[in-house]
Every structure is written in structure tokens, then in C-alpha cells.
Design a protein around this motif. Structure first.
Motif, PDB file in Angstrom:
ATOM      1  N   MET A  38       0.843  -1.191   0.000  1.00  0.00           N
ATOM      2  CA  MET A  38       0.000   0.000   0.000  1.00  0.00           C
ATOM      3  C   MET A  38       0.875   1.236   0.000  1.00  0.00           C
TER       4      MET A  38
ATOM      5  N   ASN B  33     -10.467  10.417  12.137  1.00  0.00           N
ATOM      6  CA  ASN B  33      -9.975   9.320  11.290  1.00  0.00           C
ATOM      7  C   ASN B  33     -11.129   8.524  10.690  1.00  0.00           C
TER       8      ASN B  33
ATOM      9  N   LEU C 203     -13.588   6.977  11.915  1.00  0.00           N
ATOM     10  CA  LEU C 203     -14.223   5.813  12.552  1.00  0.00           C
ATOM     11  C   LEU C 203     -15.712   6.080  12.628  1.00  0.00           C
TER      12      LEU C 203
ATOM     13  N   ASP D 222      -7.452   4.073   4.219  1.00  0.00           N
ATOM     14  CA  ASP D 222      -6.576   3.212   5.015  1.00  0.00           C
ATOM     15  C   ASP D 222      -5.153   3.762   5.072  1.00  0.00           C
TER      16      ASP D 222
ATOM     17  N   ARG E 218      -5.067   6.674   7.414  1.00  0.00           N
ATOM     18  CA  ARG E 218      -5.205   6.256   8.812  1.00  0.00           C
ATOM     19  C   ARG E 218      -3.885   5.794   9.424  1.00  0.00           C
ATOM     20  N   THR E 219      -2.985   5.286   8.588  1.00  0.00           N
ATOM     21  CA  THR E 219      -1.698   4.870   9.148  1.00  0.00           C
ATOM     22  C   THR E 219      -0.926   6.072   9.702  1.00  0.00           C
TER      23      THR E 219
ATOM     24  N   MET F 209      -4.349   6.173  17.042  1.00  0.00           N
ATOM     25  CA  MET F 209      -5.508   6.405  17.906  1.00  0.00           C
ATOM     26  C   MET F 209      -5.413   5.537  19.146  1.00  0.00           C
TER      27      MET F 209
ATOM     28  N   ILE G 205       1.737  -6.597  13.856  1.00  0.00           N
ATOM     29  CA  ILE G 205       0.802  -7.097  12.838  1.00  0.00           C
ATOM     30  C   ILE G 205       0.457  -6.028  11.801  1.00  0.00           C
ATOM     31  N   ALA G 206       0.158  -4.805  12.261  1.00  0.00           N
ATOM     32  CA  ALA G 206      -0.202  -3.768  11.286  1.00  0.00           C
ATOM     33  C   ALA G 206       1.025  -3.283  10.518  1.00  0.00           C
TER      34      ALA G 206
ATOM     35  N   LYS H 299       1.356  -6.152   7.891  1.00  0.00           N
ATOM     36  CA  LYS H 299       0.267  -6.342   6.926  1.00  0.00           C
ATOM     37  C   LYS H 299      -0.100  -5.047   6.201  1.00  0.00           C
ATOM     38  N   VAL H 300       0.094  -3.911   6.862  1.00  0.00           N
ATOM     39  CA  VAL H 300      -0.327  -2.648   6.253  1.00  0.00           C
ATOM     40  C   VAL H 300       0.860  -1.915   5.625  1.00  0.00           C
TER      41      VAL H 300
ATOM     42  N   ARG I 295       1.708   0.619  20.197  1.00  0.00           N
ATOM     43  CA  ARG I 295       1.203   0.018  18.966  1.00  0.00           C
ATOM     44  C   ARG I 295       0.935   1.094  17.914  1.00  0.00           C
ATOM     45  N   SER I 296       0.360   2.216  18.355  1.00  0.00           N
ATOM     46  CA  SER I 296       0.132   3.314  17.411  1.00  0.00           C
ATOM     47  C   SER I 296       1.452   3.920  16.949  1.00  0.00           C
TER      48      SER I 296
ATOM     49  N   MET J   5       3.596   2.609  14.007  1.00  0.00           N
ATOM     50  CA  MET J   5       3.229   2.903  12.621  1.00  0.00           C
ATOM     51  C   MET J   5       3.846   4.224  12.156  1.00  0.00           C
TER      52      MET J   5
END
Lengths: 260, 282
Positions: free
Chosen positions: A1, A66, A68, A91, A94-95, A99, A118-119, A122-123, A167-168, A171
Motif C-alpha cells: 500500500m 480518522n 471511525l 486506510d 489512517r496509518t 488512535m 501485525i499492522a 500487513k499494512v 502500537r500506534s 506505525m
């Protein structure tokens, strides 16, 4: 992406674009109007705290940033990209927007390490090694590196929230949204999370923070925005809004918070 | 409060000692329990002493007939039961997952189509679906499902899919909304978030009902006899019944019953272990 092409690029920018630019935002749930025409811009590096009584629409506003929550009308522009345009690659945008939720929302079936990778994998398409290196780096930043092999359930609320922040951060977001990040925590655990947030603010992260922690707002925010009934009632530098509120609603709210 | 003893206590709101029998609640409960034990033992003893063991053994546990059934009961019949169960379940799982996602879709025709499918195939007896696939389909559309295991497996998958769809949907709905929101906020698309975050958690929730469905399916393979089994595709129940007809003896049924249990009990135990392990991370 890949990141979407920036429609405004080409001509050299004279004025820096705000990270977040919201125009005339309306949001209704059925007949209930929750946001009634919000205009707000957040500059890069700015920390904005949203305060107000429950039901005032501050969480909904944050969740519209974002998407949601899909706005009923109005525009949300992130770094020059109109994300309310159905053709935009939401998407990818959003990366760029981290959040943090009131309930942490860590993935309970994954260990801390996998929650963070994971993100990324995968992202963002990062390699396993890169993702894990990044995970270690951000866990170190929030002081949670020693829990890397635990499942979230084994952590305290404060620890879970720090992992969620990490986790945020993994990214590499340009901005962070905090939706009552400390409201679900036991009082003695609030401090460690606020500490992490304070650190981020001092490093120049763009932040929009929905909070009930008035002390945090006063000392960390560049701007405090008071909302009531779906409108922005008053905003300004923290000492003005929190110590010398002009609006009667703001005064009443702050009085009630103080008496708590 | 009341210090002067026995009789007076009974007048308070929850009497510790019944005035009528002089027994405490706990004593009475114990007495009832012993009575149940005694009654059960009496019934069991009656069965043991009254049963005609010699005749029973002759009719249901004939060692010669027992020996004759091996190894085919395992190498052919049990194997076929497992093959049908496996294909029926994997097919049903895939179909159920698709149907569940359709039911949860924001696109209305998808929701409708899935709902209709589920209502029809859950409402029909499995036997009718099997006949539809085995006989009606070939005649009506000249479509013959290929493979000796094809028609039976497909029919079972169609039925199982309808049941599993509702189970899977319930599992997906049991995963907190925040999980999807967190995944989306990290830039995952809807499908990616479903596959990586929501569905794995949903399957943990529905592991027990899923096992149940699998055990039911293993037993439903016995309905495949209507397709007219060959020596190659014969499954356990039919195998047992044929052997009963050949021998005029009940022993084959007992053997088959035993084999069913040998298949299903380890399966349910395995799932119980998995469940315990899951609990630790939740």
C-alpha cells in the motif's frame, strides 16, 4: 500500500498545511444531532485538549478525525487530503493517525510483540525484522519492553494502555488521537499513561486529546477547546480557558469538575 | 442477639434448624443425596441381577462375529465416515464463514441471500438435502457431482454451512467493536481486520459449539445411505446395519457404536484441552 498522491503538491507551500483541518462538521445519530457545525484546525506539533461535559460530542469529534465515525456533512482534511472524499485512500491516511482508546483495545489473542508488529507487517509491508526492531524501540519508549512476550490480559490497565500507545507509535504516525485514554484506569495507574503522553507532547507530536484530566490539559496543551451540546463554546490557551473562562457554560463545567 | 438457644432460633427469617424435623438445612440436603444414591444403586442392582447375561452376550457380544468385522469396520467403514465428515465439515466451515460475512454485510441483497439460504437449509431435514443433491440435481439439471465422495460430502457441507453460518455470525458479533475499530485505525482494511483480528477471536468463542456441530455431522453421515452406497463408500452405520442383516445378530451394532465413541470422545476431549489453553490468554 503506497501513500496516495497529494493533490495539493506541486506548487511550493507558503503556509504550512495544518495536520488536521475540519470544516463545518455535522454528525447526527438518527434524529440526535451530536456535532452541529465544528470548525477546528490543528497545526503540526500542536497539542489540543478537548474538554466538556459527557454528551458534548468531543469523543465523536475525535472519532470523525480518522473517520471511525462517518460525518453527516462537512469536511475532514488530513495533511491536505480530504478524507471525506469517497475516492481517497482512507486506510493509507489512517496509518498516519494513531488512535488510543479508552478501553485500550489491544488484540487479546496476540502477544504484545504481535500486537505491535501485525499492522506494520500487513499494512506497511515491513519485514519481520524491521517490524520487531521498531516494536522494541517504541516499547522501550513507553517503558514496556520487559512485557514483550506477555498476552495483554496479563498486564495492568496502565500497562495495556502504554502498549496501545506503543502500537500506534510503531506505525510512525504524524499525529495521535487520545479518546479518554485514562478514563478506564484505576486512579493510581493514570499517572504512568499521562507521563507517556506528556513525553510525546514534548517531542513535538501533533495530538488531539479528549480528557477529563484538567491538570494535564493545563500543563501540556497548547490549546484547550471546551465543547458543549455539539458546539465549540470556547477555546484558547489553557490558562485562559481553564482559569479565566469567559463563557458561562465553561465556568459552570469547571466549577463542577473542581467540586468533584 | 438471641443467646438462649435452640428453639428460639427457628423463628428468625431464615431458620437454621427446622422445628418440625430438628434437622439443619445441610443435614436434610445430605439425607436427600444419600436417598438418591441408594435409589440409583438399587436400580443398577436390579438391572444387573435381572438381566439375562448369557442371552445378551449371545445376541450382542458374539466374539466370532465381533472378530469377523475387523479390519473392514475400521479400514473401510470408519474411514469413509471420517472422509465424509472431514469434507462435509471443511466445506461447511468455508460456506458458513462466507454466509456469516454476508449476513453481517452492509449490502442488503447479500444479507437477504444469506438469510434465505440459512432458513431453507436449516429448516430442511438433512435427509431431504441429501436426496436433492443425489437425485434431484442430476435429473433436473443433468449436474452430477463428481467423485465417489462428492455428492454426499457436498450435501453435508450445504447443511452444515447453514448451521455454522449462524454460529460464526454470533461469534463475530461477540468480539467487541473496539477490536475492529483499533484494527481499522491502524490502517487495516475491513477484510484484513476481519481475517487477522476479528475472526481468530470469534473462533475462540465458538470452539465449543463448533465441536458440537462436528460431532453432529459425524453422526449425520449415517444418512448418506439413501444415496445407495457401494462397497467403496459405505460408512459406519450402514455397514453395521448390513452386518446385522447378514448375521441376524446385534453384535455389529455394538461394534459400530463403539467405533463412533472411539472417534467422538477423543475429539471432544481434545477441544476441551484447547479451550483450557485459550482461557489462559483471554
Amino acid at each position: 500500500m503506497s501513500a496516495p498522491p497529494d493533490p495539493s503538491s506541486g506548487a511550493p507551500e507558503v503556509v504550512a498545511l495544518p495536520d488536521i483541518d475540519i470544516c463545518d462538521l455535522h454528525k447526527s445519530f438518527g434524529k440526535l444531532a451530536v456535532l452541529k457545525g465544528i470548525d477546528i484546525a490543528v497545526q503540526a506539533g500542536e497539542v489540543v485538549c478537548l474538554i466538556g461535559p459527557s454528551g458534548s460530542g468531543k469523543s465523536t469529534l475525535l472519532r470523525c478525525v480518522n473517520l471511525l465515525e462517518a460525518p453527516t456533512s462537512g469536511k475532514v482534511v488530513i495533511e491536505g487530503i480530504d478524507i471525506t472524499d469517497p475516492d481517497c485512500d482512507l486506510d493509507a491516511v489512517r496509518t498516519k493517525i494513531g488512535m488510543v482508546f479508552q478501553q485500550f483495545n489491544l488484540f487479546p489473542h496476540l502477544k504484545v510483540m504481535a500486537n505491535l508488529t501485525i499492522a506494520q507487517r500487513k499494512v506497511l509491508g515491513r519485514s519481520k525484522a524491521d517490524a520487531e526492531a521498531k516494536a522494541r524501540e517504541v516499547l522501550e519508549r513507553v517503558g514496556m519492553l520487559d512485557k514483550i512476550d506477555e498476552y495483554p490480559i496479563r498486564l495492568s490497565g496502565g500497562q495495556q494502555q502504554r502498549v496501545a500507545i506503543a502500537r500506534s507509535l510503531a506505525m510512525d504516525p504524524d499525529m495521535m488521537l487520545f479518546d479518554e485514554a485514562t478514563s478506564a484506569l484505576d486512579p493510581e495507574l493514570v499517572g504512568e499513561v499521562l507521563g507517556v503522553m506528556r513525553g510525546l507532547a514534548s517531542e513535538g507530536m501533533t495530538m488531539m486529546v479528549v480528557t477529563h484530566e484538567m491538570e494535564f490539559a493545563r500543563h501540556v496543551a497548547d490549546r484547550v477547546v471546551f465543547m458543549a451540546d455539539g458546539n465549540i463554546v470556547e477555546q484558547g490557551v489553557p490558562d485562559d480557558v481553564l482559569l479565566r473562562p469567559q463563557n458561562e457554560r465553561t465556568q459552570r463545567f469547571l466549577q463542577m469538575v473542581k467540586e468533584r | 442477639m438471641d443467646t438462649d438457644g435452640a428453639g428460639e432460633v427457628a423463628t428468625s427469617s431464615a431458620p437454621l434448624v427446622s422445628t418440625r424435623t430438628g434437622m439443619s438445612k445441610r443435614q436434610r440436603a445430605r439425607l436427600i443425596r444419600y436417598a438418591i444414591y441408594a435409589g440409583t444403586l438399587a436400580v443398577l442392582a436390579l438391572i444387573v441381577f435381572k438381566a439375562d447375561w448369557a442371552k445378551l452376550q449371545q445376541s450382542f457380544f458374539d466374539p466370532e462375529i465381533f472378530a469377523e468385522m475387523f479390519p473392514q469396520v475400521i479400514t473401510v467403514a470408519a474411514r469413509n465416515t471420517l472422509i465424509f465428515s472431514f469434507f462435509g465439515f471443511t466445506g461447511g466451515l468455508a460456506l458458513g464463514l462466507v454466509l456469516a460475512l454476508m449476513r453481517l454485510s452492509s449490502i442488503r441483497p447479500y444479507r437477504w441471500a444469506a438469510a434465505i439460504y440459512i432458513e431453507v437449509f436449516r429448516g430442511l431435514p438433512a435427509l431431504i438435502t441429501i436426496i436433492l443433491i443425489g437425485y434431484v440435481l442430476p435429473i433436473a439439471l443433468q449436474v452430477r457431482v463428481p467423485g465417489i465422495y462428492g455428492p454426499g460430502s457436498l450435501a453435508l457441507a450445504l447443511v452444515t454451512g447453514a448451521y455454522l453460518a449462524e454460529t460464526i455470525r454470533a461469534g463475530i458479533e461477540a468480539v467487541p467493536r473496539g477490536q475492529m475499530e483499533a484494527a481499522r485505525s491502524l490502517g487495516m482494511g475491513y477484510g484484513r481486520a476481519m481475517v487477522s483480528i476479528v475472526i481468530p477471536q470469534a473462533f475462540r468463542v465458538i470452539l465449543p459449539p463448533l465441536t458440537n456441530e462436528f460431532v453432529l455431522l459425524i453422526k449425520d453421515t449415517s444418512l448418506l445411505f439413501v444415496l445407495g452406497t457401494t462397497e467403496e463408500t459405505i460408512e459406519l452405520a450402514k455397514y453395521g446395519r448390513d452386518a446385522v442383516n447378514d448375521t441376524f445378530n446385534g453384535t455389529p451394532l455394538m461394534v459400530v457404536a463403539l467405533v463412533y465413541l472411539i472417534i467422538t470422545i477423543p475429539l471432544t476431549q481434545l477441544v476441551a484441552v484447547l479451550e483450557r489453553r485459550n482461557k489462559r490468554s483471554r
